[in-house]
Design a protein around this motif. Structure first.
Motif, PDB file in Angstrom:
ATOM      1  N   GLU A  87      22.194  59.557  47.866  1.00 54.31           N
ATOM      2  CA  GLU A  87      22.681  60.630  47.011  1.00 54.31           C
ATOM      3  C   GLU A  87      21.815  61.880  47.100  1.00 54.31           C
ATOM      4  OE1 GLU A  87      23.382  59.967  42.792  1.00 54.31           O
ATOM      5  OE2 GLU A  87      24.414  61.883  42.733  1.00 54.31           O
ATOM      6  N   ASP A 104      21.923  54.839  45.732  1.00 54.80           N
ATOM      7  CA  ASP A 104      21.848  55.724  44.566  1.00 54.80           C
ATOM      8  C   ASP A 104      20.565  55.332  43.837  1.00 54.80           C
ATOM      9  OD1 ASP A 104      22.040  57.220  42.316  1.00 54.80           O
ATOM     10  OD2 ASP A 104      24.190  56.905  42.048  1.00 54.80           O
ATOM     11  N   LEU A 106      19.126  56.461  41.264  1.00 57.06           N
ATOM     12  CA  LEU A 106      19.210  56.470  39.789  1.00 57.06           C
ATOM     13  C   LEU A 106      20.663  56.754  39.426  1.00 57.06           C
ATOM     14  CD1 LEU A 106      18.230  56.558  36.896  1.00 57.06           C
ATOM     15  CD2 LEU A 106      16.991  58.648  37.391  1.00 57.06           C
TER      16      LEU A 106
HETATM   17 CA    CA Z   1      22.337  59.199  40.999  1.00 57.88          CA
END
Ligand code: CA
Ligand code: IPD
Ligand code: CA
Length: 278
Positions: A87, A104, A106
């Motif tokens: 991301e 990802d 977070l």
């Molecule tokens: Ca994220």
């Protein structure tokens, strides 16, 4: 590692083109937990001035970026010549490799920034574009959901399965809303139908946790009209290995890159598909 040594399925698929997924999955878990520890430590240090807006309503901070670097560094030595889709794009992105990590660092950034304890690290491994291993670490609950192809789905060492709910009227269904305020009429229309027919609707703010909860039966289904591969790659394999069905909203077989998703237990997936139908 709990659960990973007791797999009856381990005999069926221990290697996939020379990568032993049952061996690699605990290593992914270790990396996800390390990143999770960092993310948790930074929760109290994060200031308003650290927060940037990437695009409309989509926030990011140094925590997302540093966590991603930690994860990429850890994964880099696991599979030679694997590509990365991440991301925060802290590494060159590649969608053409046979093996691809989809990260990802977070998931649930808005929750994190608002100190709502619902956010996760999500790491998926694709083989030729299809998720074959995945780890979702729900940091504040210390719940690690994981699966690999043929190995079943697990939560902290216990096998997990999707729910057995057979009617939508008894189902709790999760969803998410896009950062970009586009096509809201269509979203509201589908949501209205769901509200009218289901027992309850939930919006947690983390697609990864929505999928993890669907895999372990806390949710009966999850759908979302605007998602990215890093939100769902790990969750797709975890729900499938838990016995669920995961498609695009309109029935696409491999929803990692379709931009929308429907995950549900097998008894209600097709009924939900009909409700969502264009
Ligand atoms: Ca994220
Ligand atoms: C978001 C969350 C949210 C979902 C959005 C995602 P982020 O990811 O998963 O639940 O509704 O579509 O973009 O930005 O918190 O990593
Ligand atoms: Ca996300």
């Amino acid at each position: 590692m709990d659960g990973l040594n007791e797999m009856p399925q381990k005999k069926q698929i221990t290697t996939v083109d020379f990568i032993d997924l049952s061996v690699i999955t605990p290593k992914i878990m270790e990396i996800a937990k390390k990143a999770g520890t960092y993310i948790r430590q930074e929760l109290d240090q994060l200031l308003e001035s650290h927060i940037e807006t990437k695009e409309e309503n989509s926030l990011v901070s140094y925590v997302d970026q540093n966590a991603e670097k930690l994860i990429v560094e850890g994964l880099s030595s696991l599979i030679e010549d694997a590509g990365f889709i991440t991301e925060e794009a802290t590494i060159d992105q590649s969608q053409t490799k046979y093996w691809t990590w989809v990260i990802d660092p977070l998931d649930g950034t808005t929750n994190y920034i608002h100190k709502i304890p619902v956010f996760a690290v999500s790491i998926g491994l694709l083989k030729d574009g299809i998720p074959v291993a995945g780890v979702i670490y729900h940091i504040m609950a210390d719940e690690c959901f994981y699966a690999w192809q043929g190995g079943g789905a697990w939560l902290n060492g216990q096998r997990i399965y999707v729910s057995k709910t057979s009617e939508i009227k008894d189902a709790v269904i999760a969803t998410g809303f896009p950062y970009k305020r586009e096509n809201i009429e269509e979203l509201v229309l589908t949501l209205k139908k769901m509200i009218l027919i289901a027992r309850g609707i939930r919006r947690l703010g983390s697609a990864a946790i929505d999928l993890a909860y669907t895999a372990c039966g806390r949710f009966d289904a999850y759908y979302e009209g605007s998602i990215n591969a890093w939100d769902v790659s790990a969750g797709i394999i975890i729900v499938r290995e838990a016995g669920g069905i995961v498609t695009g909203l309109y029935g696409e077989e491999e929803p990692c890159f379709t931009g929308h998703i429907l995950a549900a237990n097998p008894s209600i997936h097709s009924a939900l598909r009909l409700i969502i139908k264009k």
